[in-house]
Design a protein around this motif. Sequence first.
Motif, PDB file in Angstrom:
ATOM      1  N   THR A  25       0.830  -1.171  -0.002  1.00 61.61           N
ATOM      2  CA  THR A  25      -0.148  -0.148   0.080  1.00 61.61           C
ATOM      3  C   THR A  25       0.896   1.393  -0.020  1.00 61.61           C
ATOM      4  OG1 THR A  25      -0.122   0.198   2.565  1.00 61.61           O
ATOM      5  CG2 THR A  25      -1.684  -1.233   1.435  1.00 61.61           C
ATOM      6  N   ASP A  26       0.075   2.502  -0.054  1.00 63.00           N
ATOM      7  CA  ASP A  26       0.869   3.633  -0.333  1.00 63.00           C
ATOM      8  C   ASP A  26       1.459   3.965   1.152  1.00 63.00           C
ATOM      9  OD1 ASP A  26       0.463   4.336  -2.897  1.00 63.00           O
ATOM     10  OD2 ASP A  26      -1.257   5.272  -2.378  1.00 63.00           O
ATOM     11  N   ASP A  27       0.784   3.472   2.160  1.00 67.34           N
ATOM     12  CA  ASP A  27       1.143   3.573   3.488  1.00 67.34           C
ATOM     13  C   ASP A  27       2.370   2.781   3.819  1.00 67.34           C
ATOM     14  OD1 ASP A  27      -0.708   5.521   4.162  1.00 67.34           O
ATOM     15  OD2 ASP A  27      -2.176   3.878   5.067  1.00 67.34           O
ATOM     16  N   ASP A  28       2.304   1.621   3.343  1.00 69.00           N
ATOM     17  CA  ASP A  28       3.480   0.741   3.442  1.00 69.00           C
ATOM     18  C   ASP A  28       4.734   1.331   2.970  1.00 69.00           C
ATOM     19  OD1 ASP A  28       2.208  -1.620   4.619  1.00 69.00           O
ATOM     20  OD2 ASP A  28       1.868  -2.516   2.633  1.00 69.00           O
ATOM     21  N   LEU A  29       4.576   1.647   1.874  1.00 67.70           N
ATOM     22  CA  LEU A  29       5.851   2.447   0.971  1.00 67.70           C
ATOM     23  C   LEU A  29       6.167   3.807   1.697  1.00 67.70           C
ATOM     24  CD1 LEU A  29       4.762   1.894  -2.533  1.00 67.70           C
ATOM     25  CD2 LEU A  29       6.393   0.750  -1.424  1.00 67.70           C
ATOM     26  N   ASP A  30       5.288   4.545   2.324  1.00 65.30           N
ATOM     27  CA  ASP A  30       5.758   5.718   3.175  1.00 65.30           C
ATOM     28  C   ASP A  30       6.517   5.310   4.429  1.00 65.30           C
ATOM     29  OD1 ASP A  30       4.622   7.422   1.228  1.00 65.30           O
ATOM     30  OD2 ASP A  30       2.503   7.641   2.523  1.00 65.30           O
ATOM     31  N   VAL A  31       5.972   4.124   5.117  1.00 62.24           N
ATOM     32  CA  VAL A  31       6.519   4.003   6.288  1.00 62.24           C
ATOM     33  C   VAL A  31       8.076   3.234   5.924  1.00 62.24           C
ATOM     34  CG1 VAL A  31       6.683   2.183   8.283  1.00 62.24           C
ATOM     35  CG2 VAL A  31       4.614   3.555   7.429  1.00 62.24           C
ATOM     36  N   ILE A  32       8.174   2.482   4.792  1.00 60.69           N
ATOM     37  CA  ILE A  32       9.397   1.852   4.441  1.00 60.69           C
ATOM     38  C   ILE A  32      10.366   2.774   4.132  1.00 60.69           C
ATOM     39  CG2 ILE A  32      10.594   0.533   2.857  1.00 60.69           C
ATOM     40  CD1 ILE A  32       7.589  -1.021   2.434  1.00 60.69           C
ATOM     41  N   SER A  33      10.261   3.727   3.441  1.00 62.26           N
ATOM     42  CA  SER A  33      10.887   5.217   3.208  1.00 62.26           C
ATOM     43  C   SER A  33      12.474   4.911   2.730  1.00 62.26           C
ATOM     44  CB  SER A  33      10.973   5.850   4.499  1.00 62.26           C
ATOM     45  OG  SER A  33      11.253   7.243   4.265  1.00 62.26           O
ATOM     46  N   GLY A  34      12.165   3.817   1.825  1.00 63.48           N
ATOM     47  CA  GLY A  34      13.574   3.296   1.173  1.00 63.48           C
ATOM     48  C   GLY A  34      14.489   2.582   2.137  1.00 63.48           C
ATOM     49  N   GLN A  35      13.953   1.964   3.137  1.00 62.76           N
ATOM     50  CA  GLN A  35      14.816   0.954   3.771  1.00 62.76           C
ATOM     51  C   GLN A  35      14.661  -0.427   3.295  1.00 62.76           C
ATOM     52  OE1 GLN A  35      16.886   2.113   6.457  1.00 62.76           O
ATOM     53  NE2 GLN A  35      16.244   4.171   5.817  1.00 62.76           N
ATOM     54  N   ARG A  36      15.896  -0.913   2.780  1.00 61.47           N
ATOM     55  CA  ARG A  36      15.651  -2.161   2.134  1.00 61.47           C
ATOM     56  C   ARG A  36      15.287  -3.214   3.128  1.00 61.47           C
ATOM     57  NH1 ARG A  36      18.309  -4.938  -2.575  1.00 61.47           N
ATOM     58  NH2 ARG A  36      18.248  -7.142  -1.840  1.00 61.47           N
TER      59      ARG A  36
END
Length: 73
Positions: A25-36
């Motif tokens: 989700t967009d929320d997942d990607l926001d939280v991940i913030s590029g952290q592999r």
Amino acid sequence: MNWDRIQGNWKQVTGKAKTQWGKLTDDDLDVISGQRDQLAGKIQERYGIAKEEAEKQLDEWQSKATDSWFTKS
């Protein structure tokens, strides 16, 4: 392409990540913030796959990364 470049341009590559892993989700990607490592964990969680498989998918996705991912439209 190295992961630092992807992480530094995360906002521009989130669309590519969603194309690859549509269950994120967009929320997942926001939280991940590029952290592999966080991305690998979310891929595991959403797709019910092993850590090794998530890492393999990330390696393949990263190898496809090109400079065109970072150009402004």
